[in-house]
Design a protein around this motif. Sequence first.
Motif, short mmCIF file in Angstrom:
data_model
loop_
_atom_site.label_atom_id
_atom_site.label_comp_id
_atom_site.label_asym_id
_atom_site.label_seq_id
_atom_site.Cartn_x
_atom_site.Cartn_y
_atom_site.Cartn_z
N SER A 1 84.90 49.48 54.85
CA SER A 1 85.47 50.61 55.94
C SER A 1 84.78 50.20 57.37
O SER A 1 83.68 49.54 57.44
CB SER A 1 85.46 52.04 55.50
N TRP B 1 83.34 52.63 58.82
CA TRP B 1 82.23 53.18 58.67
C TRP B 1 80.76 52.27 58.21
O TRP B 1 79.85 52.29 58.66
CB TRP B 1 82.42 54.44 57.76
N ARG C 1 74.43 57.95 50.38
CA ARG C 1 75.16 58.46 49.02
C ARG C 1 74.20 59.10 48.18
O ARG C 1 73.11 58.14 48.04
CB ARG C 1 75.91 57.38 48.49
N ASN D 1 88.66 59.04 54.00
CA ASN D 1 88.14 58.48 55.35
C ASN D 1 89.10 57.93 56.35
O ASN D 1 90.39 57.93 55.88
CB ASN D 1 87.08 57.29 55.05
O1 GYE Z 1 82.97 57.92 54.84
C1 GYE Z 1 83.62 55.61 53.93
C2 GYE Z 1 82.73 54.80 53.37
O2 GYE Z 1 79.73 56.82 51.82
C3 GYE Z 1 80.02 58.18 53.87
O3 GYE Z 1 81.80 55.48 52.63
C4 GYE Z 1 80.09 56.87 53.09
C5 GYE Z 1 81.57 56.54 53.06
C6 GYE Z 1 82.49 56.56 54.29
O4 GYE Z 1 83.36 53.42 52.87
O5 GYE Z 1 84.19 55.25 54.84
#
Ligand code: GYE
Length: 309
Positions: free
Chosen positions: A31, A33, A108, A215
């Motif tokens: 992503s 992010w 995480r 997301n």
């Molecule tokens: O929100 C998402 C990514 O772990 C917070 O992982 C992260 C998440 C995020 O792929 O876009």
Amino acid sequence: MAGCGGSDDAGSSGGGDDKITLGFSQVGAESGWRTANTKSIQESAASAGIDLKFSDAQGKQENQIKAIRSFITQRVDVIAFSPVVESGWGTVLKEAKDAGIPVILTDRAIDDPDTSLYKTFIGSDFVAEGKKAGDWLVKEYEGKTDPVNIVELQGTPGAAPANDRKAGFGDVIKADPKFKVVASQTGQFTRTDGKAVMETFLKSQPKIDVLYAHNDDMGLGAIEAIEAAGKKPGTDIKIITVDAVKDGMTALSEGKINFIVECSPLLGPQLMDLVKKVQDGQTIPQRVLTEETTFTPEQAKEVLADRKY
Ligand code: GYE
């Protein structure tokens, strides 16, 4: 090992210089992010003078376990990683502990009750993020009694942000029976899957009022599916997402997304700070929370030009 992005003086840890060596196992590049998170970690390691051994797990837990074992063999000073899923880390983290290498959880969490397996966990409160999404929805439909049909695009199965964003949101909306999650499926945190799953939702669900995507990327993929089906995202179907990366904020400012809960990927500077403290033997808090906000379309317009990621 699929390592890259760090310096190439492999095996230098414990050698002549006193540079800290950090082994970092990243989830992947699923992503916007994640891309911003990787950049933040690589840039802040460089400016903190930390020797970074960066490994991309391409979304697979087995690759992360391999990377961590390789960091142990290389005798890095500190290991940090962003666990792709919550469970199954006990054995490898015990190996790191036995080798005397401190571990920092980044972004995480894991579900292992043995908190002695890691020094700290730095990242967001994903349950709170889910709640913020639910709170917005409750306000948006305040005073209305008609049923509100919601479809949900979940993140990677078993990942903390998927579990927690679902739970937090569900907790808030369950107070009012007009809110119905009529379909909920994983979109793997990616645009491609977000689009594909939204296509199936649009075919199978006669009436969708709201999309809640865990997301921005899945929400952006879903927008493509909604437009292809001749519907107007943000108007015909209201959309809530999490992250607030630039592409998401752009769609929000255009009214295609209605609300974004922020989740900051810029964890690098704080992580490097913690790495130095751990290496120094200082005590650090068990939990370091990231500060975050939420955005409406008007607020997105105000900050968009300065959004770095
Ligand atoms: O929100 C998402 C990514 O772990 C917070 O992982 C992260 C998440 C995020 O792929 O876009």
